[in-house]
Design a protein around this motif. Sequence first.
Motif, PDB file in Angstrom:
ATOM      1  N   ILE A 132     -11.028 -20.814  26.783  1.00 45.37           N
ATOM      2  CA  ILE A 132     -11.429 -22.227  26.713  1.00 45.37           C
ATOM      3  C   ILE A 132     -10.269 -23.108  27.144  1.00 45.37           C
ATOM      4  O   ILE A 132     -10.429 -24.020  27.965  1.00 45.37           O
ATOM      5  N   VAL A 144     -19.819 -23.749  25.319  1.00 41.18           N
ATOM      6  CA  VAL A 144     -19.625 -22.791  24.230  1.00 41.18           C
ATOM      7  C   VAL A 144     -20.834 -22.872  23.305  1.00 41.18           C
ATOM      8  O   VAL A 144     -21.187 -23.950  22.815  1.00 41.18           O
ATOM      9  N   PHE A 150     -16.210 -21.266  15.683  1.00 42.30           N
ATOM     10  CA  PHE A 150     -15.606 -21.416  17.005  1.00 42.30           C
ATOM     11  C   PHE A 150     -14.905 -22.768  17.164  1.00 42.30           C
ATOM     12  O   PHE A 150     -13.991 -22.894  17.971  1.00 42.30           O
ATOM     13  N   GLU A 151     -15.334 -23.749  16.413  1.00 42.35           N
ATOM     14  CA  GLU A 151     -14.627 -25.034  16.418  1.00 42.35           C
ATOM     15  C   GLU A 151     -13.323 -24.915  15.653  1.00 42.35           C
ATOM     16  O   GLU A 151     -12.261 -25.336  16.127  1.00 42.35           O
ATOM     17  N   ALA A 156     -13.878 -25.544  19.901  1.00 39.83           N
ATOM     18  CA  ALA A 156     -14.997 -25.439  20.838  1.00 39.83           C
ATOM     19  C   ALA A 156     -15.606 -26.783  21.207  1.00 39.83           C
ATOM     20  O   ALA A 156     -16.203 -26.917  22.279  1.00 39.83           O
ATOM     21  N   HIS A 162     -21.404 -28.107  24.083  1.00 45.14           N
ATOM     22  CA  HIS A 162     -21.382 -27.049  23.080  1.00 45.14           C
ATOM     23  C   HIS A 162     -22.638 -27.128  22.216  1.00 45.14           C
ATOM     24  O   HIS A 162     -23.282 -28.175  22.122  1.00 45.14           O
TER      25      HIS A 162
END
Length: 272
Positions: A132, A144, A150-151, A156, A162
């Motif tokens: 990323i 994403v 994932f954040e 993300a 996203h």
Amino acid sequence: MRALSRWAALLVTIVACVAGAIAAYQLAGYSWDQVVNYRTPYVAGDLPAARSGPALADRVVLVIVDGLGDSASRSVTGIQALRGYGADFVAVAPQPSLSYPNWTTLLSGAPQAVSGVTTNWYEGAVRVETLIDTSLLAGRSVVVVGPESFETLYGARRATAHYLKDWKEGEYLSGELVTQALALAEDVNASLLIVHLPDVDEAGHDYGRDSEEYAKTAERVDADVSRLVAGLQDDRTIFIVTADHGHLAAGGHGGWEEDVTRVPAVFAGPGI
């Protein structure tokens, strides 16, 4: 007198056993704390950003099928078909074979000892550069689709687009995630699309790798992976389908067993 000696010996034995158990418990706790609280020396300083090389294709679609071991991936039709169009490898998950550490390895190339992400209890943003980061620094559009983690781990929400949603008990989520991925990829013309699908892992934890539920869930997720490939397939897109770990027959992962560590790594598209 002999009876008293025997009782004394028994008492000493019990005390020794208890002391040994306490010591073993403390040692195990200390050892686990060293893993959870591990501080990698590799990210102590500021490292230069990675340099992007020439692209093999205009778009890369990376699909992480959480919990899908290599053997299970060979029993589903879609991923098997994709193997026939590209390159078929078996990747070996580093230790410990847990989700956070191996998501990070897949997205950065850095194993646990380098990234410092050693357990699923890791807190905060990872300190190694990920795909990323590299893609955004190169001015590429990134999509994403995956869990809220994932954040926290990879930032993300910095992506061009996203969709982040956590799996809930009793829910099948992969279909929704694939639908969102297809829509977002079209909206922003993504150069990098990362899609994480959680349902196989949840079936593995709930029922075990050898269960009918695990097999059926793998087939259902495989159908959604095929739908993603069909929706994005063209002469400029590379697909990568892999996993973070597999599962034991009775369910679970984290160790070094082959059923857990051997995962699919399937590549297909131009330049492969």
